[in-house]
Design a protein around this motif. Structure first.
Motif, PDB file in Angstrom:
ATOM      1  N   GLY A 159       0.786  -1.235   0.000  1.00 41.69           N
ATOM      2  CA  GLY A 159       0.000   0.000   0.000  1.00 41.69           C
ATOM      3  C   GLY A 159       0.810   1.273   0.000  1.00 41.69           C
ATOM      4  N   GLY A 160       2.111   1.183  -0.179  1.00 42.49           N
ATOM      5  CA  GLY A 160       2.955   2.368  -0.240  1.00 42.49           C
ATOM      6  C   GLY A 160       3.668   2.669   1.065  1.00 42.49           C
ATOM      7  N   VAL A 161       4.734   3.446   0.976  1.00 40.97           N
ATOM      8  CA  VAL A 161       5.496   3.801   2.166  1.00 40.97           C
ATOM      9  C   VAL A 161       4.707   4.794   3.008  1.00 40.97           C
ATOM     10  CG1 VAL A 161       7.724   3.329   1.098  1.00 40.97           C
ATOM     11  CG2 VAL A 161       6.744   5.621   0.919  1.00 40.97           C
ATOM     12  N   LYS A 162       4.993   4.825   4.303  1.00 35.75           N
ATOM     13  CA  LYS A 162       4.251   5.669   5.240  1.00 35.75           C
ATOM     14  C   LYS A 162       5.215   6.340   6.210  1.00 35.75           C
ATOM     15  CE  LYS A 162       0.154   2.700   5.015  1.00 35.75           C
ATOM     16  NZ  LYS A 162       0.679   1.878   3.903  1.00 35.75           N
ATOM     17  N   LEU A 163       4.819   7.508   6.676  1.00 35.94           N
ATOM     18  CA  LEU A 163       5.602   8.234   7.671  1.00 35.94           C
ATOM     19  C   LEU A 163       5.201   7.767   9.060  1.00 35.94           C
ATOM     20  CD1 LEU A 163       7.636  10.452   8.428  1.00 35.94           C
ATOM     21  CD2 LEU A 163       5.754  12.089   8.338  1.00 35.94           C
ATOM     22  N   VAL A 164       6.142   7.188   9.801  1.00 35.74           N
ATOM     23  CA  VAL A 164       5.869   6.636  11.126  1.00 35.74           C
ATOM     24  C   VAL A 164       5.902   7.732  12.180  1.00 35.74           C
ATOM     25  CG1 VAL A 164       6.601   4.962  12.870  1.00 35.74           C
ATOM     26  CG2 VAL A 164       6.867   4.445  10.433  1.00 35.74           C
ATOM     27  N   ASN A 165       7.007   8.438  12.266  1.00 35.64           N
ATOM     28  CA  ASN A 165       7.152   9.538  13.209  1.00 35.64           C
ATOM     29  C   ASN A 165       8.240  10.478  12.729  1.00 35.64           C
ATOM     30  OD1 ASN A 165       9.697   8.466  14.171  1.00 35.64           O
ATOM     31  ND2 ASN A 165       8.521   7.029  15.419  1.00 35.64           N
ATOM     32  N   PHE A 166       8.528  11.482  13.507  1.00 33.84           N
ATOM     33  CA  PHE A 166       9.377  12.569  13.041  1.00 33.84           C
ATOM     34  C   PHE A 166      10.002  13.270  14.230  1.00 33.84           C
ATOM     35  CE2 PHE A 166       4.813  13.253  12.820  1.00 33.84           C
ATOM     36  CZ  PHE A 166       4.618  14.103  13.898  1.00 33.84           C
ATOM     37  N   GLN A 167      11.121  13.898  13.984  1.00 37.59           N
ATOM     38  CA  GLN A 167      11.780  14.674  15.030  1.00 37.59           C
ATOM     39  C   GLN A 167      12.490  15.852  14.388  1.00 37.59           C
ATOM     40  OE1 GLN A 167      14.708  12.583  17.362  1.00 37.59           O
ATOM     41  NE2 GLN A 167      14.562  14.030  19.049  1.00 37.59           N
ATOM     42  N   GLY A 168      12.208  17.042  14.906  1.00 33.63           N
ATOM     43  CA  GLY A 168      12.899  18.226  14.430  1.00 33.63           C
ATOM     44  C   GLY A 168      14.159  18.470  15.242  1.00 33.63           C
ATOM     45  N   LYS A 169      15.233  18.805  14.556  1.00 35.62           N
ATOM     46  CA  LYS A 169      16.517  19.058  15.215  1.00 35.62           C
ATOM     47  C   LYS A 169      17.142  20.338  14.650  1.00 35.62           C
ATOM     48  CE  LYS A 169      17.456  14.118  15.914  1.00 35.62           C
ATOM     49  NZ  LYS A 169      18.432  13.008  15.682  1.00 35.62           N
ATOM     50  N   PRO A 170      16.478  21.488  14.833  1.00 37.09           N
ATOM     51  CA  PRO A 170      16.965  22.717  14.205  1.00 37.09           C
ATOM     52  C   PRO A 170      18.335  23.158  14.684  1.00 37.09           C
ATOM     53  CG  PRO A 170      15.241  23.203  15.802  1.00 37.09           C
ATOM     54  CD  PRO A 170      15.261  21.716  15.642  1.00 37.09           C
ATOM     55  N   ASN A 171      18.730  22.741  15.877  1.00 38.49           N
ATOM     56  CA  ASN A 171      20.023  23.158  16.418  1.00 38.49           C
ATOM     57  C   ASN A 171      21.085  22.064  16.334  1.00 38.49           C
ATOM     58  OD1 ASN A 171      18.979  25.706  17.190  1.00 38.49           O
ATOM     59  ND2 ASN A 171      18.070  24.779  19.017  1.00 38.49           N
ATOM     60  N   GLU A 172      20.760  20.967  15.663  1.00 34.12           N
ATOM     61  CA  GLU A 172      21.703  19.851  15.534  1.00 34.12           C
ATOM     62  C   GLU A 172      22.067  19.676  14.065  1.00 34.12           C
ATOM     63  OE1 GLU A 172      21.737  15.039  16.342  1.00 34.12           O
ATOM     64  OE2 GLU A 172      20.562  16.348  17.664  1.00 34.12           O
ATOM     65  N   ARG A 173      23.276  20.039  13.698  1.00 29.31           N
ATOM     66  CA  ARG A 173      23.715  19.951  12.304  1.00 29.31           C
ATOM     67  C   ARG A 173      24.051  18.504  11.944  1.00 29.31           C
ATOM     68  NH1 ARG A 173      21.512  24.598  11.655  1.00 29.31           N
ATOM     69  NH2 ARG A 173      22.695  26.417  12.308  1.00 29.31           N
ATOM     70  N   ARG A 198      27.434  20.103   8.241  1.00 32.84           N
ATOM     71  CA  ARG A 198      28.667  20.669   8.807  1.00 32.84           C
ATOM     72  C   ARG A 198      29.772  20.735   7.760  1.00 32.84           C
ATOM     73  NH1 ARG A 198      27.365  17.366  13.375  1.00 32.84           N
ATOM     74  NH2 ARG A 198      28.984  15.879  12.792  1.00 32.84           N
ATOM     75  N   LEU A 199      29.875  19.697   6.925  1.00 34.92           N
ATOM     76  CA  LEU A 199      30.887  19.690   5.869  1.00 34.92           C
ATOM     77  C   LEU A 199      30.628  20.813   4.877  1.00 34.92           C
ATOM     78  CD1 LEU A 199      33.283  18.438   4.388  1.00 34.92           C
ATOM     79  CD2 LEU A 199      31.673  16.845   3.289  1.00 34.92           C
ATOM     80  N   LYS A 200      29.372  20.999   4.481  1.00 36.90           N
ATOM     81  CA  LYS A 200      29.061  22.059   3.534  1.00 36.90           C
ATOM     82  C   LYS A 200      29.340  23.435   4.121  1.00 36.90           C
ATOM     83  CE  LYS A 200      25.382  21.506   0.900  1.00 36.90           C
ATOM     84  NZ  LYS A 200      24.005  21.207   0.434  1.00 36.90           N
ATOM     85  N   MET A 201      29.110  23.577   5.432  1.00 40.53           N
ATOM     86  CA  MET A 201      29.418  24.846   6.076  1.00 40.53           C
ATOM     87  C   MET A 201      30.920  25.117   6.072  1.00 40.53           C
ATOM     88  SD  MET A 201      26.659  24.543   9.204  1.00 40.53           S
ATOM     89  CE  MET A 201      27.290  25.944  10.141  1.00 40.53           C
ATOM     90  N   LEU A 202      31.727  24.079   6.272  1.00 49.53           N
ATOM     91  CA  LEU A 202      33.179  24.240   6.208  1.00 49.53           C
ATOM     92  C   LEU A 202      33.641  24.663   4.815  1.00 49.53           C
ATOM     93  CD1 LEU A 202      34.431  21.176   8.305  1.00 49.53           C
ATOM     94  CD2 LEU A 202      34.591  23.594   8.924  1.00 49.53           C
ATOM     95  N   LEU A 203      32.864  24.269   3.805  1.00 55.62           N
ATOM     96  CA  LEU A 203      33.201  24.622   2.426  1.00 55.62           C
ATOM     97  C   LEU A 203      32.645  25.985   2.028  1.00 55.62           C
ATOM     98  CD1 LEU A 203      32.608  21.141   0.712  1.00 55.62           C
ATOM     99  CD2 LEU A 203      34.792  22.204   1.315  1.00 55.62           C
ATOM    100  N   GLY A 204      32.008  26.668   2.984  1.00 57.97           N
ATOM    101  CA  GLY A 204      31.542  28.022   2.736  1.00 57.97           C
ATOM    102  C   GLY A 204      30.066  28.168   2.441  1.00 57.97           C
ATOM    103  N   TYR A 205      29.310  27.081   2.498  1.00 56.65           N
ATOM    104  CA  TYR A 205      27.871  27.164   2.254  1.00 56.65           C
ATOM    105  C   TYR A 205      27.140  27.636   3.510  1.00 56.65           C
ATOM    106  CZ  TYR A 205      28.648  24.576  -2.090  1.00 56.65           C
ATOM    107  OH  TYR A 205      29.080  24.197  -3.334  1.00 56.65           O
ATOM    108  N   SER A 206      25.954  28.201   3.306  1.00 49.75           N
ATOM    109  CA  SER A 206      25.143  28.640   4.433  1.00 49.75           C
ATOM    110  C   SER A 206      24.623  27.452   5.223  1.00 49.75           C
ATOM    111  CB  SER A 206      23.949  29.474   3.937  1.00 49.75           C
ATOM    112  OG  SER A 206      24.389  30.632   3.258  1.00 49.75           O
ATOM    113  N   ALA A 207      24.354  27.690   6.502  1.00 52.62           N
ATOM    114  CA  ALA A 207      23.792  26.633   7.345  1.00 52.62           C
ATOM    115  C   ALA A 207      22.327  26.426   7.000  1.00 52.62           C
ATOM    116  CB  ALA A 207      23.929  27.007   8.815  1.00 52.62           C
ATOM    117  N   PRO A 208      21.816  25.214   7.132  1.00 51.50           N
ATOM    118  CA  PRO A 208      20.379  24.998   6.954  1.00 51.50           C
ATOM    119  C   PRO A 208      19.602  25.723   8.045  1.00 51.50           C
ATOM    120  CG  PRO A 208      21.423  23.013   7.827  1.00 51.50           C
ATOM    121  CD  PRO A 208      22.523  23.962   7.486  1.00 51.50           C
ATOM    122  N   PHE A 209      18.384  26.188   7.721  1.00 54.94           N
ATOM    123  CA  PHE A 209      17.599  26.874   8.740  1.00 54.94           C
ATOM    124  C   PHE A 209      16.813  25.891   9.601  1.00 54.94           C
ATOM    125  CE2 PHE A 209      14.315  26.663   5.419  1.00 54.94           C
ATOM    126  CZ  PHE A 209      13.166  26.393   6.147  1.00 54.94           C
TER     127      PHE A 209
END
Length: 213
Positions: A117-131, A136-147
């Protein structure tokens, strides 16, 4: 759970939006999109809730918060929301989550989820302060941090895979400052054999397509 879109679900009936809303840290990730100018509008906010396209493990689909719920949650957390912004921010919030699910489905395509019947979302967790390590690698290369960052657990016929979603903002080329664009980096986590196997197959499949084109 903590983080994600800024709605506290302690007063919202289940099923709720497919993002964890319990921490104050999460609200700062979306309050950045509110206007700074106070609104003179006193029009009532909609209480209608949009049903997402994201299936729950039990039955039905996850449901997004209404304008009124979004506004009330931000006000409780002292983020000075403006009622006029709700007409814009709620659709953005919903569209970004729909895009995240579309990216998950790309990873899951051809892996047997249709058999149950298709894949389903079981649960979720937001981690806005956990890179994530990749962020982290992209930030070291000069990219902006995710919001923001979400971790979603997806079930495929009993096989559960954790997906990491890093949310980035930008501006469309040649557009005004108000025309935001979003980039979502969605991929299986490397903490299970299934996730690692999917990442390896994706990498070599992409390399093969590049070399044969």
């Amino acid at each position: 759970m903590s983080g994600g879109c800024p709605v506290d679900h302690t007063d919202v009936p289940s099923p709720s939006c497919p993002v964890d809303h319990s921490s104050k840290a999460s609200t700062s990730s979306w309050s950045r999109f509110f206007s700074s100018a106070p609104s003179s509008s006193h029009a009532p906010l909609s209480t209608d809730r949009e049903i997402s396209s994201i299936p729950r493990l039990s039955d039905g689909n996850w449901v997004y918060p209404s304008e009124a719920q979004f506004f009330a949650a931000m006000a409780r957390k002292n983020h000075n929301p403006q009622a006029a912004d709700m007409k814009t921010i709620v659709p953005i919030h919903n569209a970004v989550n729909e895009r995240a699910w579309a990216e998950v489905l790309k990873w899951e395509a051809g892996r047997g989820g249709d058999a149950c019947g298709g894949v389903k979302l079981v649960n979720f967790q937001g981690k806005p302060n956990e890179r994530s390590p990749k962020a982290r690698l992209k930030m070291l290369l000069g990219y902006s941090a995710p919001f923001d960052r979400h971790d979603w657990i997806v079930d495929r016929c009993g096989v559960q895979t954790r997906y990491i979603i890093d949310f980035y903002t930008g501006h469309s080329q040649g557009s005004s400052d108000n025309n935001l664009s979003f980039y979502l980096d969605v991929r299986p986590a490397l903490d299970t054999w299934e996730g690692a196997n999917m990442r390896v197959q994706h990498f070599f499949g992409r390399r093969f397509r590049s070399s044969s084109s």
